[in-house]
Design a protein around this motif. Structure first.
Motif, PDB file in Angstrom:
ATOM      1  N   PHE A   1      43.162  23.208  42.730  1.00  0.00           N
ATOM      2  CA  PHE A   1      44.262  23.985  43.291  1.00  0.00           C
ATOM      3  C   PHE A   1      43.902  25.466  43.404  1.00  0.00           C
ATOM      4  O   PHE A   1      44.321  26.152  44.342  1.00  0.00           O
ATOM      5  CB  PHE A   1      45.510  23.809  42.423  1.00  0.00           C
ATOM      6  CG  PHE A   1      46.696  24.574  42.910  1.00  0.00           C
ATOM      7  CD1 PHE A   1      47.347  24.212  44.079  1.00  0.00           C
ATOM      8  CD2 PHE A   1      47.162  25.679  42.209  1.00  0.00           C
ATOM      9  CE1 PHE A   1      48.444  24.927  44.540  1.00  0.00           C
ATOM     10  CE2 PHE A   1      48.251  26.403  42.663  1.00  0.00           C
ATOM     11  CZ  PHE A   1      48.893  26.025  43.829  1.00  0.00           C
ATOM     12  N   ARG A   2      43.117  25.980  42.448  1.00  0.00           N
ATOM     13  CA  ARG A   2      42.724  27.390  42.489  1.00  0.00           C
ATOM     14  C   ARG A   2      41.905  27.710  43.733  1.00  0.00           C
ATOM     15  O   ARG A   2      41.970  28.825  44.256  1.00  0.00           O
ATOM     16  CB  ARG A   2      41.940  27.768  41.231  1.00  0.00           C
ATOM     17  CG  ARG A   2      40.768  26.865  40.919  1.00  0.00           C
ATOM     18  CD  ARG A   2      40.088  27.266  39.618  1.00  0.00           C
ATOM     19  NE  ARG A   2      39.165  26.267  39.143  1.00  0.00           N
ATOM     20  CZ  ARG A   2      37.936  26.100  39.584  1.00  0.00           C
ATOM     21  NH1 ARG A   2      37.484  26.895  40.539  1.00  0.00           N
ATOM     22  NH2 ARG A   2      37.147  25.168  39.090  1.00  0.00           N
ATOM     23  N   GLU A   3      41.135  26.741  44.229  1.00  0.00           N
ATOM     24  CA  GLU A   3      40.346  26.978  45.440  1.00  0.00           C
ATOM     25  C   GLU A   3      41.256  27.081  46.665  1.00  0.00           C
ATOM     26  O   GLU A   3      41.028  27.905  47.559  1.00  0.00           O
ATOM     27  CB  GLU A   3      39.328  25.849  45.615  1.00  0.00           C
ATOM     28  CG  GLU A   3      38.301  25.771  44.496  1.00  0.00           C
ATOM     29  CD  GLU A   3      37.389  24.576  44.618  1.00  0.00           C
ATOM     30  OE1 GLU A   3      36.202  24.758  44.926  1.00  0.00           O
ATOM     31  OE2 GLU A   3      37.870  23.436  44.397  1.00  0.00           O
ATOM     32  N   VAL A   4      42.271  26.234  46.713  1.00  0.00           N
ATOM     33  CA  VAL A   4      43.238  26.305  47.810  1.00  0.00           C
ATOM     34  C   VAL A   4      43.986  27.633  47.767  1.00  0.00           C
ATOM     35  O   VAL A   4      44.237  28.267  48.803  1.00  0.00           O
ATOM     36  CB  VAL A   4      44.220  25.118  47.734  1.00  0.00           C
ATOM     37  CG1 VAL A   4      45.224  25.170  48.872  1.00  0.00           C
ATOM     38  CG2 VAL A   4      43.465  23.789  47.768  1.00  0.00           C
ATOM     39  N   TYR A   5      44.331  28.089  46.556  1.00  0.00           N
ATOM     40  CA  TYR A   5      45.054  29.350  46.411  1.00  0.00           C
ATOM     41  C   TYR A   5      44.217  30.530  46.913  1.00  0.00           C
ATOM     42  O   TYR A   5      44.726  31.401  47.622  1.00  0.00           O
ATOM     43  CB  TYR A   5      45.412  29.557  44.938  1.00  0.00           C
ATOM     44  CG  TYR A   5      46.042  30.895  44.644  1.00  0.00           C
ATOM     45  CD1 TYR A   5      47.389  31.124  44.880  1.00  0.00           C
ATOM     46  CD2 TYR A   5      45.274  31.941  44.129  1.00  0.00           C
ATOM     47  CE1 TYR A   5      47.963  32.355  44.620  1.00  0.00           C
ATOM     48  CE2 TYR A   5      45.839  33.177  43.864  1.00  0.00           C
ATOM     49  CZ  TYR A   5      47.180  33.374  44.107  1.00  0.00           C
ATOM     50  OH  TYR A   5      47.743  34.601  43.856  1.00  0.00           O
ATOM     51  N   CYS A   6      42.938  30.562  46.534  1.00  0.00           N
ATOM     52  CA  CYS A   6      42.068  31.671  46.960  1.00  0.00           C
ATOM     53  C   CYS A   6      41.983  31.742  48.483  1.00  0.00           C
ATOM     54  O   CYS A   6      42.033  32.830  49.073  1.00  0.00           O
ATOM     55  CB  CYS A   6      40.670  31.503  46.364  1.00  0.00           C
ATOM     56  SG  CYS A   6      40.597  31.785  44.590  1.00  0.00           S
ATOM     57  N   THR A   7      41.867  30.572  49.122  1.00  0.00           N
ATOM     58  CA  THR A   7      41.793  30.551  50.587  1.00  0.00           C
ATOM     59  C   THR A   7      43.106  30.991  51.208  1.00  0.00           C
ATOM     60  O   THR A   7      43.123  31.770  52.170  1.00  0.00           O
ATOM     61  CB  THR A   7      41.432  29.141  51.072  1.00  0.00           C
ATOM     62  OG1 THR A   7      40.235  28.698  50.423  1.00  0.00           O
ATOM     63  CG2 THR A   7      41.199  29.129  52.569  1.00  0.00           C
ATOM     64  N   ALA A   8      44.223  30.510  50.665  1.00  0.00           N
ATOM     65  CA  ALA A   8      45.535  30.818  51.248  1.00  0.00           C
ATOM     66  C   ALA A   8      45.902  32.281  51.088  1.00  0.00           C
ATOM     67  O   ALA A   8      46.602  32.841  51.939  1.00  0.00           O
ATOM     68  CB  ALA A   8      46.612  29.944  50.605  1.00  0.00           C
ATOM     69  N   MET A   9      45.443  32.938  50.016  1.00  0.00           N
ATOM     70  CA  MET A   9      45.782  34.339  49.793  1.00  0.00           C
ATOM     71  C   MET A   9      44.898  35.289  50.591  1.00  0.00           C
ATOM     72  O   MET A   9      45.238  36.461  50.768  1.00  0.00           O
ATOM     73  CB  MET A   9      45.672  34.676  48.307  1.00  0.00           C
ATOM     74  CG  MET A   9      46.836  34.162  47.475  1.00  0.00           C
ATOM     75  SD  MET A   9      48.429  34.826  47.993  1.00  0.00           S
ATOM     76  CE  MET A   9      48.190  36.566  47.670  1.00  0.00           C
TER      77      MET A   9
ATOM     78  N   GLN B   1      51.169  38.352  39.362  1.00  0.00           N
ATOM     79  CA  GLN B   1      50.369  37.526  40.257  1.00  0.00           C
ATOM     80  C   GLN B   1      48.987  38.136  40.466  1.00  0.00           C
ATOM     81  O   GLN B   1      48.806  39.352  40.411  1.00  0.00           O
ATOM     82  CB  GLN B   1      51.072  37.388  41.613  1.00  0.00           C
ATOM     83  CG  GLN B   1      52.447  36.763  41.528  1.00  0.00           C
ATOM     84  CD  GLN B   1      52.392  35.328  41.050  1.00  0.00           C
ATOM     85  OE1 GLN B   1      51.562  34.538  41.481  1.00  0.00           O
ATOM     86  NE2 GLN B   1      53.297  34.974  40.149  1.00  0.00           N
ATOM     87  N   LEU B   2      48.008  37.265  40.710  1.00  0.00           N
ATOM     88  CA  LEU B   2      46.633  37.681  40.994  1.00  0.00           C
ATOM     89  C   LEU B   2      46.361  37.531  42.479  1.00  0.00           C
ATOM     90  O   LEU B   2      46.674  36.497  43.067  1.00  0.00           O
ATOM     91  CB  LEU B   2      45.643  36.824  40.204  1.00  0.00           C
ATOM     92  CG  LEU B   2      45.668  36.972  38.690  1.00  0.00           C
ATOM     93  CD1 LEU B   2      44.753  35.933  38.062  1.00  0.00           C
ATOM     94  CD2 LEU B   2      45.237  38.355  38.263  1.00  0.00           C
ATOM     95  N   SER B   3      45.767  38.535  43.056  1.00  0.00           N
ATOM     96  CA  SER B   3      45.390  38.437  44.465  1.00  0.00           C
ATOM     97  C   SER B   3      44.248  37.440  44.625  1.00  0.00           C
ATOM     98  O   SER B   3      43.549  37.110  43.661  1.00  0.00           O
ATOM     99  CB  SER B   3      44.965  39.806  44.994  1.00  0.00           C
ATOM    100  OG  SER B   3      43.781  40.241  44.347  1.00  0.00           O
ATOM    101  N   GLY B   4      44.042  36.964  45.840  1.00  0.00           N
ATOM    102  CA  GLY B   4      43.016  35.955  46.078  1.00  0.00           C
ATOM    103  C   GLY B   4      41.621  36.429  45.727  1.00  0.00           C
ATOM    104  O   GLY B   4      40.849  35.720  45.079  1.00  0.00           O
TER     105      GLY B   4
END
Length: 672
Positions: free
Chosen positions: A402-410, A270-273
């Motif tokens: 979706f990648r933008e939502v992931y960065c914010t959530a992480m 997994q990649l961190s945000g």
């Protein structure tokens, strides 16, 4: 008369020797490949690479099929050359992948005769024709008068003289295929890089051989199709039968790659945000290269396994975890106990067996790793649900990808942000059709995952939503609401209207159901599952790399090492002659560029070349007489000139237009 009295008058026969095949050298990675961490890394990366190849094939499938059909069915004419304009986009590092797949597809379905040309190799029409001829005839572009050493690779008998690399030779070669008449395809991978004069001459020459050579051209254009019209005159383009094809933009490939491979609980790494945001920023603002994005992630995975050699086998799929956990020895367990999240877990649980009992610790580690995987599944499913809800809201509070939502959530608890509250309010204005579509998508995701009970509850709400238009509306909803305005003056009227505005209008059936669904998803379901798994799970450090190490190595900071090398060459050369007792010291044994660099650090915005030369000469020749400062050794002056030219090449100085005998300094400070 003796005709052999002079070597210059003698005749000698030279018979080239066939070289022997070189012995296979030992693989320099043979020692590494046998280690556990490398085997673990290889397995993980192979599984990821397989998915990446499938995604690339699916993304290019339609485009390649259309290209092949056009080339296969293009009408051959003696007046025009069938020509494809392939708009590839500006992501130049990725073009080789597209063209290699295109060549393989052509050779598989249309013709084995495909030539790939690059602008670097085709600086003139002569070189271009040589490359075309040699690639078509599958012969090496070498002179027959080569000097082959015994240790070189064995010489092939298919060498071709440069004098034979011409169109008549190609025609003679093609006569062997007259029964089948296969197509000849010439691909110009980077059309904008070719000199227009070379392309024009090539088209004129090829058009003269259309009666005997069925040639098709392919232009790889990175910008727009107008680039072809700007480079070629009407006289030239009239000889081409042009057809334009558009490849998918690089952002499309990035989103596909990210969503289906890396941002998934099925991915063992997994990649961190912050790290993920860093890679996407490089992609969007620098090169648009998906390949470089993938190579950056690949390095992170390799670096992660290398740094965590003893526990790298734990970063595997669930079906292999039990076997790998049982292999953990005392050293591995000791290392795991030092992992911050596991250390905190021991302190919070106050379980002494986790420190003393190895077998008990192994069982607990297996449980925690399985729980980590379940937490990952829940996190990604919850994040997908949130993305479906917010992706097309006005102004896109969380972004459209979706990648933008992931960065914010992480990076933080997304449910406590102002954007989440804004989305909650905007969702309560959705129309019935929009809401039904979103609910159906969400139901499909939940029904396939681990949330069967939540999916059943959502299905009930969805049925209620669908049946709203079928049920007869009650008399209370049909008839307009009667407003009691029994007031005597304006102040009472104003007070009555204020009270009515606070109560708001009465909600009808759809509005009530819509509010139920939104509250169920945004209030009851999501807050429990889209919290960063780094805050909920234990041993998450095993499947995620730290940010700072990867960022500095994937995109290194160049200025710091250059300053260190020039300011203190002993740091890299490790020679005693350059060893300094003080960083400000300058010794004559240092390289010339280092002396000039350290002297230039003492200057201001403008550096006088004469004074700089005098200081340089004084350091090289400390015993030089200062009475005649103009008497400088020409060798010293030449060395100084070369050092200044090297500093200018590196970007530290530039010539000054204000004062011809000065140079302007371009860098300030020594930030690393």
């Amino acid at each position: 008369m003796d005709y052999s009295d002079s070597v210059s008058k003698g005749f000698f026969v030279y018979i080239p020797k066939r070289g022997k095949k070189k012995e296979q050298l030992q693989d320099p990675l043979s020692e590494i490949t046998s280690e556990d961490w490398y085997r673990g890394y290889t397995k993980v990366w192979q599984s990821i690479e397989k998915k990446l190849n499938n995604i690339e094939d699916d993304a290019m499938k339609v485009l390649l099929k259309d290209l092949v059909n056009f080339i296969q069915k293009a009408n051959l004419s003696i007046n025009q050359i069938p020509t494809v304009i392939l708009l590839t986009g500006v992501n130049l590092p990725d073009h080789s992948v597209l063209f290699n797949k295109f060549r393989d597809k052509l050779q598989e379905e249309v013709t084995p005769h495909v030539v790939m040309l690059s602008s670097n190799d085709c600086t003139s029409i002569k070189h271009t024709l040589e490359h075309i001829t040699c690639q078509f005839m599958k012969k090496s572009e070498e002179s027959i008068e080569m000097d082959i050493d015994d240790d070189d690779v064995e010489v092939s008998n298919t060498y071709l003289k440069k004098s034979d690399c011409n169109m008549p030779s190609l025609v003679n070669w093609y006569d062997n295929f007259k029964s089948t008449r296969p197509r000849l395809v010439i691909v110009l991978k980077d059309f904008e890089g070719f000199q227009p004069a070379v392309v024009c001459q090539l088209i004129l020459i090829l058009s003269g051989y259309l009666d005997c050579l069925p040639i098709t051209l392919v232009f790889g254009v990175a910008t727009t199709e107008a680039a072809v019209g700007e480079s070629l005159s009407h006289k030239i383009t009239s000889r081409l039968n042009l057809k334009v094809f558009q490849s998918q933009p690089s952002v499309y490939f990035l989103n596909n790659t990210v969503d289906k491979v890396f941002l998934s609980s099925a991915c063992p790494f997994q990649l961190s945000g912050k790290l993920f945001n860093f890679f996407t920023s490089i992609f969007l603002f620098y090169d648009f290269s998906v390949n470089r994005f993938i190579h950056g992630v690949k390095y992170c995975i390799m670096d992660h396994f290398y740094k965590n050699k003893s526990v790298s086998l734990l970063c595997q799929k669930e079906n292999k975890l039990k076997k790998n956990v049982s292999k953990l020895d005392n050293d591995c367990l000791k290392e795991i106990r030092e992992i911050p999240s596991f250390k905190k877990y021991i302190e919070d649980s106050k379980d002494d067996k986790l420190v003393t009992d190895d077998d008990y610790t192994r069982k607990k580690i297996l449980k925690l790793l399985l729980l980590l995987r379940r937490t990952l599944d829940e996190f990604y499913i919850g994040l997908r649900v949130l993305y479906i809800l917010v992706k097309d809201l006005p102004q896109a509070p969380f972004g459209k990808q979706f990648r933008e939502v992931y960065c914010t959530a992480m990076s933080k608890d997304i449910t406590k942000t102002s954007e989440f509250k804004e989305c909650n309010q905007l969702l309560k204005f959705l129309s019935k059709d929009e809401l039904e579509s979103k609910v159906q998508e969400i139901f499909n995701i939940l029904n396939e995952g681990i949330f069967s009970e939540i999916a059943a509850e959502l299905e009930k709400l969805n049925d209620e939503l669908k049946n709203i238009g079928l049920n007869p509306v009650s008399n209370m909803e049909k008839s307009p609401t009667k407003i009691d305005l029994n007031v005597k003056n304006r102040s009472q009227l104003r007070k009555k209207l204020a009270e009515m505005s606070l109560k708001g209008p009465k909600k009808v059936g759809y509005e009530i159901t819509r509010e139920k669904i939104i509250d169920f998803l945004m209030v009851s379901f999501l807050p429990s599952y889209i919290v960063p798994y780094t805050e909920k799970a234990v041993l998450w450090e095993l499947i995620m790399i730290r940010d700072k190490d990867a960022r500095n190595k994937v995109v290194p900071r160049i200025r710091g090492p250059i300053h260190t090398a020039l300011n203190n060459p002993h740091h890299y050369l490790m020679c005693e002659c350059c060893k300094l007792e003080d960083d400000a010291e300058i010794v004559s044994t240092m390289p010339d560029i280092c002396i000039a660099y350290k002297l230039h650090l003492e200057g201001g915005p403008l550096i006088n070349l004469y004074d700089w030369l005098q200081s340089f000469s004084t350091i090289l020749n400390p015993e030089r007489s200062l009475d005649n400062v103009d008497d400088i050794d020409p060798t010293t002056q030449a060395r100084f000139t070369q050092a200044v030219a090297e500093l200018e090449f590196l970007g530290f100085i530039k010539s000054s237009k204000v004062k011809p005998d000065h140079v302007a300094r371009l860098t300030w400070g020594t930030n690393k």
